[in-house]
Motif scaffolding. Structure first.
Motif, PDB file in Angstrom:
ATOM      1  N   LYS A 166      34.502  47.520  41.969  1.00 59.53           N
ATOM      2  CA  LYS A 166      33.148  47.000  42.089  1.00 59.53           C
ATOM      3  C   LYS A 166      33.141  45.469  41.966  1.00 59.53           C
ATOM      4  O   LYS A 166      34.031  44.888  41.330  1.00 59.53           O
ATOM      5  N   GLU A 167      32.149  44.852  42.584  1.00 64.86           N
ATOM      6  CA  GLU A 167      31.931  43.420  42.449  1.00 64.86           C
ATOM      7  C   GLU A 167      31.872  43.049  40.966  1.00 64.86           C
ATOM      8  O   GLU A 167      31.178  43.686  40.179  1.00 64.86           O
ATOM      9  N   GLY A 168      32.647  42.026  40.584  1.00 64.41           N
ATOM     10  CA  GLY A 168      32.651  41.583  39.197  1.00 64.41           C
ATOM     11  C   GLY A 168      33.754  42.189  38.346  1.00 64.41           C
ATOM     12  O   GLY A 168      33.971  41.757  37.208  1.00 64.41           O
ATOM     13  N   ASP A 169      34.459  43.201  38.892  1.00 61.34           N
ATOM     14  CA  ASP A 169      35.612  43.770  38.179  1.00 61.34           C
ATOM     15  C   ASP A 169      36.777  42.780  38.170  1.00 61.34           C
ATOM     16  O   ASP A 169      36.847  41.868  39.007  1.00 61.34           O
ATOM     17  N   ILE A 170      37.701  42.996  37.255  1.00 60.81           N
ATOM     18  CA  ILE A 170      39.041  42.421  37.373  1.00 60.81           C
ATOM     19  C   ILE A 170      40.027  43.575  37.374  1.00 60.81           C
ATOM     20  O   ILE A 170      39.729  44.656  36.854  1.00 60.81           O
ATOM     21  N   PHE A 215      43.713  40.240  39.290  1.00 59.62           N
ATOM     22  CA  PHE A 215      42.861  39.781  40.384  1.00 59.62           C
ATOM     23  C   PHE A 215      41.385  39.882  40.026  1.00 59.62           C
ATOM     24  O   PHE A 215      40.960  40.810  39.335  1.00 59.62           O
ATOM     25  N   ALA A 216      40.607  38.959  40.553  1.00 61.69           N
ATOM     26  CA  ALA A 216      39.153  39.063  40.515  1.00 61.69           C
ATOM     27  C   ALA A 216      38.692  39.879  41.718  1.00 61.69           C
ATOM     28  O   ALA A 216      39.215  39.730  42.816  1.00 61.69           O
ATOM     29  N   VAL A 217      37.719  40.764  41.487  1.00 67.71           N
ATOM     30  CA  VAL A 217      37.132  41.546  42.577  1.00 67.71           C
ATOM     31  C   VAL A 217      35.788  40.902  42.924  1.00 67.71           C
ATOM     32  O   VAL A 217      34.810  41.060  42.187  1.00 67.71           O
ATOM     33  N   GLY A 218      35.778  40.137  44.001  1.00 63.85           N
ATOM     34  CA  GLY A 218      34.575  39.389  44.337  1.00 63.85           C
ATOM     35  C   GLY A 218      34.313  38.290  43.317  1.00 63.85           C
ATOM     36  O   GLY A 218      35.238  37.695  42.776  1.00 63.85           O
ATOM     37  N   GLU A 219      33.042  38.025  43.035  1.00 64.06           N
ATOM     38  CA  GLU A 219      32.662  37.021  42.045  1.00 64.06           C
ATOM     39  C   GLU A 219      32.665  37.643  40.647  1.00 64.06           C
ATOM     40  O   GLU A 219      32.111  38.728  40.455  1.00 64.06           O
ATOM     41  N   ILE A 220      33.281  36.956  39.694  1.00 68.21           N
ATOM     42  CA  ILE A 220      33.345  37.478  38.330  1.00 68.21           C
ATOM     43  C   ILE A 220      32.666  36.500  37.368  1.00 68.21           C
ATOM     44  O   ILE A 220      32.427  35.344  37.698  1.00 68.21           O
ATOM     45  N   LYS A 268      36.613  34.657  34.174  1.00 63.08           N
ATOM     46  CA  LYS A 268      37.441  33.766  34.994  1.00 63.08           C
ATOM     47  C   LYS A 268      38.291  32.860  34.107  1.00 63.08           C
ATOM     48  O   LYS A 268      39.476  32.625  34.378  1.00 63.08           O
ATOM     49  N   LYS A 269      37.692  32.369  33.024  1.00 63.70           N
ATOM     50  CA  LYS A 269      38.443  31.528  32.090  1.00 63.70           C
ATOM     51  C   LYS A 269      39.565  32.324  31.421  1.00 63.70           C
ATOM     52  O   LYS A 269      40.674  31.812  31.229  1.00 63.70           O
ATOM     53  N   VAL A 274      42.270  43.558  47.788  1.00 66.80           N
ATOM     54  CA  VAL A 274      41.474  43.770  46.570  1.00 66.80           C
ATOM     55  C   VAL A 274      40.059  43.266  46.819  1.00 66.80           C
ATOM     56  O   VAL A 274      39.823  42.063  46.906  1.00 66.80           O
ATOM     57  N   LYS A 275      39.135  44.203  46.943  1.00 69.05           N
ATOM     58  CA  LYS A 275      37.739  43.845  47.238  1.00 69.05           C
ATOM     59  C   LYS A 275      36.836  45.019  46.830  1.00 69.05           C
ATOM     60  O   LYS A 275      37.324  46.152  46.663  1.00 69.05           O
ATOM     61  N   PRO A 276      35.565  44.770  46.675  1.00 68.47           N
ATOM     62  CA  PRO A 276      34.648  45.859  46.313  1.00 68.47           C
ATOM     63  C   PRO A 276      34.714  47.007  47.323  1.00 68.47           C
ATOM     64  O   PRO A 276      34.811  46.787  48.534  1.00 68.47           O
ATOM     65  N   GLY A 277      34.705  48.238  46.808  1.00 67.97           N
ATOM     66  CA  GLY A 277      34.717  49.425  47.652  1.00 67.97           C
ATOM     67  C   GLY A 277      36.086  50.021  47.887  1.00 67.97           C
ATOM     68  O   GLY A 277      36.205  51.154  48.366  1.00 67.97           O
TER      69      GLY A 277
END
Length: 267
Positions: free
Chosen positions: A86-90, A110-115, A120-121, A31-34
């Protein structure tokens, strides 16, 4: 009617649940961007079959895929597609497997990259609410005790608890009695007894608890389009207490997370 499981059947169910747990652990690394959800879906199907099981969702009620993949404001039942994460997705990944005639059914968001911090909370509180609910799944308690505990915990953080979608009994069928709402009143509903197995799965929205269903007949989103989180475990009553059949251990290993939150539910 509630189907009580023997100790031997519970062990068979544990095997099915752990196949799903390992599938989620495999996906955690991917699970990652792209990456597209359709790509993840194919990985999951291939792995489940390699374990001597069949995908539990594929064809169930005519669902077209192995995984329910629900990003961001989608609550559950999202259909995998070619659109890249995309970055920031869950992304909520809900997975099922059937082996030896029994189902496992298990989910992780899951978090996709930094969210975003507030998202996150939401994930953290929703995961914790799952264990708050599991703690109440013991002999002598009732369905409402689990729902009340989850609802109280999540609403204290200002989140919306989805009403229309619920957890459920699990066994030779994917959905058995009893239904397991994530809201309720203490002392209400069916009583829990030795040998019951259920899937407990809080679905928590950052905003309103209200949802809407889309025209594809599957996709469900929050009414205000704010993010939604979903976590699910398979749990049996063994010696009067809740025992996890599934585990997030493989996910946590893939993500480098150290936690003891499942320890109290191992006998």
């Amino acid at each position: 009617m509630i189907q009580i499981k023997t100790k031997e059947e519970i062990e068979l169910m544990r095997e099915s649940a752990l196949i799903v747990s390992k599938t989620l652990g495999l996906l955690a690394k991917e699970v990652k961007p792209g990456v597209s959800t359709l790509y993840l879906d194919k990985l999951a199907e291939d792995f489940i079959r390699s374990e001597g099981a069949i995908p539990g969702f594929l064809g169930l009620y005519d669902f077209p895929n192995t995984l329910c993949m629900s990003p961001n404001s989608q609550v559950v039942h999202g259909i995998p597609n070619k659109e890249p994460l995309k970055e920031g997705d869950i992304i909520s990944i809900d997975c099922g497997a059937k082996k030896n005639g029994f189902y496992g059914d298990h989910a992780y968001t899951f978090a996709v990259g930094e969210i975003a911090a507030e998202t996150k909370k939401l994930l953290d509180v929703t995961r914790k609410s799952l264990y708050v609910g599991i703690r109440e799944f013991k002999a002598g308690n009732r369905v409402g005790d689990v729902g009340y505990a989850i609802q109280k915990f999540t609403e204290e953080h200002g989140y919306g608890v989805v009403r229309e979608l619920v957890g459920h009994g699990l066994g030779r069928k994917m959905h058995e009695d009893p239904e397991m709402p994530n809201y309720g009143k203490r002392g209400r509903g069916k009583k829990f007894v030795e040998g019951m197995v259920v899937a407990i799965e809080p679905m928590t929205n950052l905003g309103t608890h209200k949802i809407r269903q889309h025209s594809d007949g599957w996709t469900i989103t929050t009414l205000d389009n704010k993010p939604s989180a979903h976590f699910e475990h398979d749990v049996a009553i063994v010696n009067g207490k809740p025992e996890l059949l599934s585990t997030f251990k493989y996910v946590h290993e893939a993500l480098g997370i150290v936690t003891d939150e499942e320890d109290e539910f191992r006998q």
